[in-house]
Design a protein around this motif. Structure first.
Motif, mmCIF file in Angstrom:
data_model
loop_
_atom_site.group_PDB
_atom_site.id
_atom_site.type_symbol
_atom_site.label_atom_id
_atom_site.label_comp_id
_atom_site.label_asym_id
_atom_site.label_seq_id
_atom_site.Cartn_x
_atom_site.Cartn_y
_atom_site.Cartn_z
ATOM 1 N N GLY A 90 34.379 34.125 58.777
ATOM 2 C CA GLY A 90 35.290 34.135 57.638
ATOM 3 C C GLY A 90 35.273 35.439 56.877
ATOM 4 O O GLY A 90 36.298 35.888 56.358
ATOM 5 N N THR A 91 34.096 36.080 56.802
ATOM 6 C CA THR A 91 34.019 37.363 56.119
ATOM 7 C C THR A 91 34.889 38.401 56.807
ATOM 8 O O THR A 91 35.494 39.251 56.161
ATOM 9 N N GLY A 92 34.971 38.318 58.131
ATOM 10 C CA GLY A 92 35.789 39.267 58.856
ATOM 11 C C GLY A 92 37.274 38.978 58.778
ATOM 12 O O GLY A 92 38.086 39.894 58.810
ATOM 13 N N ALA A 93 37.649 37.695 58.683
ATOM 14 C CA ALA A 93 39.066 37.333 58.738
ATOM 15 C C ALA A 93 39.648 36.916 57.395
ATOM 16 O O ALA A 93 40.839 37.088 57.158
ATOM 17 N N PHE A 94 38.827 36.361 56.518
ATOM 18 C CA PHE A 94 39.326 35.823 55.245
ATOM 19 C C PHE A 94 38.568 36.411 54.058
ATOM 20 O O PHE A 94 38.252 35.713 53.106
ATOM 21 N N ALA A 95 38.268 37.685 54.112
ATOM 22 C CA ALA A 95 37.469 38.282 53.041
ATOM 23 C C ALA A 95 38.151 38.145 51.680
ATOM 24 O O ALA A 95 37.482 38.152 50.647
ATOM 25 N N GLY A 112 50.882 37.467 50.069
ATOM 26 C CA GLY A 112 49.846 38.002 49.195
ATOM 27 C C GLY A 112 48.480 37.977 49.846
ATOM 28 O O GLY A 112 47.499 38.412 49.241
ATOM 29 N N PHE A 113 48.388 37.498 51.086
ATOM 30 C CA PHE A 113 47.149 37.461 51.856
ATOM 31 C C PHE A 113 47.500 37.115 53.290
ATOM 32 O O PHE A 113 48.603 36.670 53.576
ATOM 33 N N ASP A 114 46.530 37.312 54.195
ATOM 34 C CA ASP A 114 46.756 36.990 55.602
ATOM 35 C C ASP A 114 45.451 37.240 56.339
ATOM 36 O O ASP A 114 44.536 37.883 55.812
ATOM 37 N N THR A 115 45.350 36.736 57.575
ATOM 38 C CA THR A 115 44.256 37.178 58.419
ATOM 39 C C THR A 115 44.455 38.667 58.699
ATOM 40 O O THR A 115 45.582 39.167 58.741
ATOM 41 N N THR A 116 43.371 39.386 58.867
ATOM 42 C CA THR A 116 43.430 40.830 59.021
ATOM 43 C C THR A 116 42.667 41.248 60.273
ATOM 44 O O THR A 116 41.889 40.464 60.821
ATOM 45 N N PRO A 117 42.890 42.488 60.746
ATOM 46 C CA PRO A 117 42.074 42.956 61.878
ATOM 47 C C PRO A 117 40.596 42.748 61.580
ATOM 48 O O PRO A 117 40.144 43.008 60.461
ATOM 49 N N PRO A 118 39.828 42.270 62.533
ATOM 50 C CA PRO A 118 38.427 41.932 62.248
ATOM 51 C C PRO A 118 37.627 43.137 61.785
ATOM 52 O O PRO A 118 37.816 44.249 62.286
ATOM 53 N N ALA A 119 36.763 42.919 60.798
ATOM 54 C CA ALA A 119 35.882 43.991 60.344
ATOM 55 C C ALA A 119 35.074 44.491 61.531
ATOM 56 O O ALA A 119 34.465 43.714 62.254
ATOM 57 N N GLY A 120 35.106 45.799 61.736
ATOM 58 C CA GLY A 120 34.437 46.363 62.888
ATOM 59 C C GLY A 120 35.375 46.677 64.039
ATOM 60 O O GLY A 120 34.923 47.065 65.114
ATOM 61 N N PHE A 121 36.709 46.513 63.839
ATOM 62 C CA PHE A 121 37.645 46.821 64.930
ATOM 63 C C PHE A 121 37.591 48.313 65.274
ATOM 64 O O PHE A 121 37.951 48.708 66.384
ATOM 65 N N GLU A 180 41.147 43.979 47.044
ATOM 66 C CA GLU A 180 39.860 44.641 46.798
ATOM 67 C C GLU A 180 38.729 43.944 47.546
ATOM 68 O O GLU A 180 37.815 44.601 48.075
ATOM 69 N N ARG A 181 38.769 42.624 47.623
ATOM 70 C CA ARG A 181 37.751 41.906 48.393
ATOM 71 C C ARG A 181 37.806 42.286 49.868
ATOM 72 O O ARG A 181 36.769 42.475 50.514
ATOM 73 N N THR A 182 39.009 42.387 50.393
ATOM 74 C CA THR A 182 39.148 42.711 51.812
ATOM 75 C C THR A 182 38.707 44.145 52.089
ATOM 76 O O THR A 182 38.029 44.416 53.088
ATOM 77 N N ALA A 183 39.083 45.064 51.217
ATOM 78 C CA ALA A 183 38.645 46.445 51.389
ATOM 79 C C ALA A 183 37.124 46.532 51.360
ATOM 80 O O ALA A 183 36.517 47.287 52.136
ATOM 81 N N ARG A 184 36.502 45.757 50.471
ATOM 82 C CA ARG A 184 35.041 45.753 50.393
ATOM 83 C C ARG A 184 34.429 45.257 51.707
ATOM 84 O O ARG A 184 33.411 45.779 52.167
ATOM 85 N N ALA A 185 35.038 44.248 52.323
ATOM 86 C CA ALA A 185 34.529 43.742 53.597
ATOM 87 C C ALA A 185 34.626 44.801 54.700
ATOM 88 O O ALA A 185 33.785 44.848 55.589
#
Length: 860
Positions: A212-217, A647-656, A694-699
């Motif tokens: 979830g941290t990678g996809a829904f930060a 205003g939100f969505d799943t995103t490329p996984p952290a570490g791509f 900002e949460r997603t950028a932090r992840a």
């Protein structure tokens, strides 16, 4: 006496058949009502029912749907067949509902694996990909948790009617009916091994949190103690809830279930327990970080349910064979050996949990790192390369602080400006109206009067590479001219390969007829014709331009690198990077504007989008490395267009990608063009839009910069929303680019009947193109005072949107550079600054001063 076994089989068939029929009807209805494919079972009726090629969305019809419907029917049949006599309808309701959730998870997993197999493994990183897949499958489970009662209710009702009819028939035949196989109750309670299996739940929770941290930060804020505390809270509650459910609800209903049914029931119980375990975590997060306001709590609840489904499913995958193994050994091994095995088995879950925690804590990204300040190649650090002092930009990282955009002198840079669309190759709805205005030096002179220090220059792949492998040098020259003109006025450039509806070559053929709530598609801009592969999908947009089947099929082929299209896209970026590799006035590269979700939302808009980005980054870095004087520029990357729409969505996984110069760049359109506004509600407020970004950028461990905002339409509260955006941007010390500088009357996004080219900073009448004054409040707000670059790091920033009043504080050593609007000389109050100089500029003033340590500036 009536044959109880035959009666049990009949009831199981009734519940199973009802489940299959209702679920099929539900999927068909959702597919018809929801043309976006977001809630439908990963398919559109417009996309066809039989796969025509390897990337066809119709694979959902032949893979996902059969697994979902058939798997649910089989699971329900087996569970209800083993149910205790006189099982209550609510027990059947729970069995159907939980089975549907778990089947949906595994059906989505199988379908996703197929899609990734079609796309190929090249460029996919194992851990980020696996985490993103689990998160997306959990989201699918959560979706069917929401719709599940619509299936479980009829199935339970049909079961109850079946019991009533059997009893009535038995009474008429003077027989005794229990309604099942045996007398009520269960024999001896649940097996201790099945209870012990719930010890695996914390490990599943840890995996779900990591995924979830990678996809829904964006869904959750920081919790004191972080990952470990969240795991303990959710895992502990899940274990208690799971044991209670098993003892009091599930096991009493399965007195003589065979091993397979018992293990499946255990897995569904684990799933339900996982969801319950994340409920208090959602509450804790809400109290600590705020529930988000508007309807955002609904979205965050859905994500927590998704994480709970993932936790339960992962725990079940490990627990079920573990329980089966223990049960088998218990029956076959001597008692002494059983004792040793049981003793060893008690340690297995804690050891596994510790391993998962160690792995997760070591791989979770962090917004604050120990990496020193990252500087670009020393050959380009001299400010003398640009008379306007535009230094190369980079990402600055300092211990205990989030990363930020900075320059090669180590100063924080906000980048505030505007989008320029005058080099876009648009489709032309009306041949009599130009789609763009000419781009001239006077445009940049006027931007400088606003105090802008960046343009996001939108380019078209179709103009850059009109023929495969052939790059238009004349177009590259136009881009160079725009970069140079902007630099001459002190303005950086972010180069953006832009698209809307994938390309201008997706326009529906004349006479195209679409179903209800859909309309013939018009192609806006983007890819060249040779890269636009729609494979015959219909050109019918559903409630908007970007979600037509042909558009999403084109994106799917890009993400899958069909016929090397994705590779060629990366090559185009390499050609651009080669042209500007040594140019400090180019801030960086925005890889792809608002990419579509593809024909399987979630998978292609996250995992495969990340792979496409990685291909482009690799090509860019190779071009910069081989160019004399070249250096690494910033790379801006976006989530899919659904972020702009929701205003939100799943995103490329952290570490791509592991590039240190990434910048997360979503478009913050909350309370503007998001889909909720069309329904008269607000899902994500302007303020929550900043929070989620900002949460997603932090992840990602990356700075945040919004590449687009604005377009608040013409409601009475337009000014209020406009000002709120700028006020929050100041409070968070961020930059952005408003959409758009000039909009022509023939722009396909302009209303053909409009009398003005609305939506731009600079306005014109239509169709004659006479200049109009911009709203005074907008001009004042956009030209507000702000620091163009600040030594070290800003600690606070306030700037009035109605008059000239700037207050900032910071800490660092270097030159402070501030834009202050207005004709009169500003009055300043400073602390910790020396050598203050004010130079008059068109439209305002530039203040420079030397800072050493903490500093304060007030300008009025």
């Amino acid at each position: 006496m009536l044959d109880d076994q035959r009666g049990g089989r009949r009831l199981a068939r009734i519940a199973s058949l009802t489940t299959a029929v209702v679920l099929a009807v539900l999927c068909a209805a959702l597919g018809h009502v929801d043309g976006t494919g977001l809630f439908a079972p990963e398919n559109w009726p417009d996309a066809g029912l039989v796969p025509g090629n390897a990337t066809s969305p119709a694979w959902a019809t032949v893979v996902f749907l059969p697994l979902l419907i058939g798997g649910s029917a089989v699971a329900v049949h087996r569970v209800v067949r083993a149910a205790a006599p006189r099982a209550r309808a609510r027990w059947v309701f729970g069995a159907v509902w939980s089975s549907l959730i778990l089947v949906a998870f595994f059906a989505k997993l199988a379908y996703s694996v197929l899609l990734l197999a079609v796309a190929g493994p090249d460029g996919l990183h194992l851990i980020p990909t696996a985490g993103s897949l689990l998160a997306e499958c959990g989201l699918t489970g959560a979706k069917y948790a929401a719709f599940g009662p619509l299936v479980a209710g009829p199935a339970a009702s049909a079961y109850r009617i079946g019991v009533w009819r059997l009893r009535r028939k038995a009474v008429e035949g003077h027989q005794v009916v229990e309604g099942g196989e045996r007398a009520a109750g269960h024999s001896g309670g649940p097996d201790v091994n099945q209870i012990a299996g719930f010890a695996w739940l914390p490990a599943g929770v840890a995996v779900a949190l990591q995924a979830g941290t990678g996809a829904f930060a964006w869904a959750a804020g920081p919790i004191p103690g972080g990952f470990a505390v969240a795991t303990l809270v959710a895992g502990g509650v899940a274990v208690l809830a799971g044991v209670a459910l098993w003892r009091r609800v599930v096991a009493p209903g399965l007195p003589r279930a065979r091993t397979g049914v018992t293990l499946w029931s255990l897995a569904t119980t684990l799933t339900a327990a996982g969801v319950l375990g994340f409920a208090p975590l959602w509450v804790v997060d809400g109290f600590l970080n705020g529930f988000g306001g508007a309807l955002f709590p609904v979205a965050s609840v859905l994500v927590r349910v998704a994480e709970g489904v993932t936790a339960g499913a992962c725990a079940g995958v490990v627990c079920a064979p573990w329980v089966a193994e223990l049960a088998w050994r218990r029956r076959t091994e001597p008692s002494a050996e059983r004792g040793r095995l049981a003793h060893a088995a008690r340690w297995a879950p804690p050891v596994a949990i510790a391993a998962v925690l160690a792995l997760a804590s070591g791989t979770l990204p962090s917004g604050a790192t120990d990496t020193p300040v990252t500087l670009v190649d020393s050959r380009t650090q001299a400010a003398g390369r640009d008379l306007k002092g535009l230094l190369p930009l980079t990402v600055l990282r300092r211990d205990g602080q989030p990363p930020m955009i900075g320059d090669s002198a180590g100063r924080q840079v906000l980048l505030r400006g505007v989008n320029v669309n005058q080099l876009i190759d648009y489709g032309q709805p009306d041949p009599a109206k130009p789609t763009v205005w000419p781009l001239e030096d006077s445009d940049y002179a006027l931007m400088a009067r606003y105090g802008f220090d960046v343009q996001r220059l939108a380019l078209s792949w179709s103009a850059l590479e009109p023929e495969r492998g052939v790059f238009d040098e004349a177009y590259l020259a136009r881009v160079r001219t725009a970069v140079d003109q902007a630099a001459a006025h002190g303005i950086h450039t972010v180069l953006d390969i832009h698209q809307d509806t994938f390309s201008k070559y997706v326009t529906a053929a004349p006479g195209t007829r679409c179903r209800a709530n859909a309309s013939p598609e018009f192609g806006n801009d983007g890819a060249p014709e040779w890269a636009t592969r729609t494979d015959g999908a219909r050109a019918c947009g559903f409630l908007g331009r970007d979600l037509a089947p042909n558009v999403q099929q084109a994106f799917t082929n890009l993400y899958d690198d069909t016929d090397g299209i994705g590779t060629e896209f990366a090559r185009a970026w390499g050609r651009l990077a080669e042209t500007f590799a040594d140019e400090p006035a180019v801030a960086g590269y925005d890889l792809l504007n608002e990419p579509g979700p593809g024909n399987a939302p979630g998978v292609t808009s996250s995992v495969l989008l990340g792979r496409l980005y990685q291909q482009a980054i690799t090509s860019i870095r190779a071009a910069e490395a081989k160019t004399r004087g070249g250096f690494h520029h910033l790379v801006f990357f976006e989530p899919s267009i659904l972020w702009s729409g929701l205003g939100f969505d799943t995103t490329p996984p952290a570490g791509f990608a592991d590039d240190p110069l990434l910048v997360f760049s979503p478009h913050l359109y909350s309370e503007s063009i998001t889909m909720d506004q069309g329904l008269g509600v607000t899902l994500t407020s302007i303020e929550q839009g900043f929070t989620t970004a900002e949460r997603t950028a932090r992840a990602y461990g990356a700075p945040l910069w919004s590449g687009e905002w604005g377009w608040f339409g013409e409601p009475e509260d337009f000014r209020s929303r406009f000002d709120r955006y700028l006020e929050r941007q100041n409070a968070d010390m961020l930059g952005s680019a408003i959409w758009v500088w000039k909009k022509a009357c023939g722009d396909p996004q302009n209303d053909p009947a409009a009398t003005t080219s609305g939506g731009g900073v600079v306005l014109y009448t239509c169709p004659d193109g006479k200049p109009l004054p911009s709203p005074a409040f907008e001009t004042t707000a956009l030209s507000q005072a702000y620091p163009r670059s600040a030594p070290g790091r800003l600690t606070s920033l306030k700037s009035s949107v109605t008059d000239r009043d700037l207050r900032l504080t910071g800490t660092g050593t270097g030159i402070l550079d501030v834009w202050i609007p207005g004709a009169s000389r500003p009055a300043t109050t400073v602390r910790g600054l020396t050598g203050v100089q004010l130079s008059e500029q068109p439209g305002g003033w530039r203040l420079t001063a030397q800072a050493t340590g903490s500093y304060t500036l007030q300008a009025r």
